[in-house]
Design a protein around this motif. Structure first.
Motif, mmCIF file in Angstrom:
data_model
loop_
_atom_site.group_PDB
_atom_site.id
_atom_site.type_symbol
_atom_site.label_atom_id
_atom_site.label_comp_id
_atom_site.label_asym_id
_atom_site.label_seq_id
_atom_site.Cartn_x
_atom_site.Cartn_y
_atom_site.Cartn_z
ATOM 1 N N GLU A 54 -12.357 1.512 -13.527
ATOM 2 C CA GLU A 54 -12.599 0.104 -13.239
ATOM 3 C C GLU A 54 -11.326 -0.597 -12.777
ATOM 4 O O GLU A 54 -11.381 -1.525 -11.969
ATOM 5 N N TYR A 105 -14.381 6.103 -9.641
ATOM 6 C CA TYR A 105 -13.122 5.403 -9.883
ATOM 7 C C TYR A 105 -13.107 4.753 -11.256
ATOM 8 O O TYR A 105 -14.149 4.337 -11.779
ATOM 9 N N ILE A 137 -8.743 4.448 -2.728
ATOM 10 C CA ILE A 137 -9.741 5.322 -2.103
ATOM 11 C C ILE A 137 -9.272 6.764 -2.204
ATOM 12 O O ILE A 137 -8.168 7.094 -1.753
ATOM 13 N N SER A 190 0.829 -1.204 0.000
ATOM 14 C CA SER A 190 0.000 0.000 0.000
ATOM 15 C C SER A 190 0.859 1.248 0.000
ATOM 16 O O SER A 190 2.002 1.235 0.481
ATOM 17 N N ASN A 240 -4.235 0.444 -2.188
ATOM 18 C CA ASN A 240 -4.051 -0.861 -1.557
ATOM 19 C C ASN A 240 -3.948 -1.954 -2.612
ATOM 20 O O ASN A 240 -4.328 -1.755 -3.772
ATOM 21 N N SER A 241 -3.443 -3.101 -2.207
ATOM 22 C CA SER A 241 -3.319 -4.264 -3.099
ATOM 23 C C SER A 241 -2.684 -3.854 -4.424
ATOM 24 O O SER A 241 -3.189 -4.185 -5.505
ATOM 25 N N LYS A 261 -11.003 0.345 -8.915
ATOM 26 C CA LYS A 261 -12.176 0.270 -8.041
ATOM 27 C C LYS A 261 -12.037 -0.890 -7.063
ATOM 28 O O LYS A 261 -11.685 -2.000 -7.447
ATOM 29 N N GLY A 262 -12.297 -0.608 -5.792
ATOM 30 C CA GLY A 262 -12.176 -1.621 -4.754
ATOM 31 C C GLY A 262 -10.789 -1.702 -4.134
ATOM 32 O O GLY A 262 -10.603 -2.360 -3.109
ATOM 33 N N ARG A 263 -9.810 -1.057 -4.758
ATOM 34 C CA ARG A 263 -8.430 -1.079 -4.228
ATOM 35 C C ARG A 263 -7.965 0.301 -3.783
ATOM 36 O O ARG A 263 -7.208 0.428 -2.826
#
Length: 122
Positions: free
Chosen positions: A62, A60, A69, A17, A84-85, A65-67
């Motif tokens: 694609e 975001y 923020i 991260s 992250n990730s 998205k989800g990783r």
């Protein structure tokens, strides 16, 4: 006019991260939509994330998205990108930008920072 300065880039292993910051100075920060973009060598600059003036709405790509923020603190005239990730394909120079229209259109952003390099090793 607003001046933007990014910080927080560096070298990180895949799965790790980083948190980028972008400090603004000049005109009132809260009037601007803020965005993050990135550009890898030999590629066009691409949209990563954007946030509205209050910070209540985010958007975001694609691919992140989800990783990632995006957030902002208007009292500190700063926008952040928590990543992250991380993957090797996230390696790029990351830019923050200020504009008047919410979204992913690079042409709608009027002011740009100099960028901060993020390198993700496999």
């Amino acid at each position: 006019q607003v001046q933007l300065v990014e910080s927080g880039g560096g070298l990180v292993q895949a799965g790790g991260s980083l948190k980028l910051s972008c400090a603004a100075s000049g005109r009132t920060f809260s009037v601007y939509i803020m965005g993050w973009f990135r550009q890898a060598p030999g590629k066009e600059r691409e949209f990563v994330a954007s946030i509205n003036r209050s910070g209540g709405i985010t958007y975001y790509s694609e691919s992140v998205k989800g990783r990632f923020i995006i957030s902002r603190e208007n009292a500190k005239s700063t926008v952040y990108l928590q990543m992250n990730s991380l993957k090797p394909e996230d390696t790029a120079n990351y830019f923050c930008a200020a504009g008047r229209v919410f979204g992913r259109n690079i042409r709608e952003y009027d002011y740009w920072g100099q960028g901060t390099q993020v390198t993700v090793s496999s």
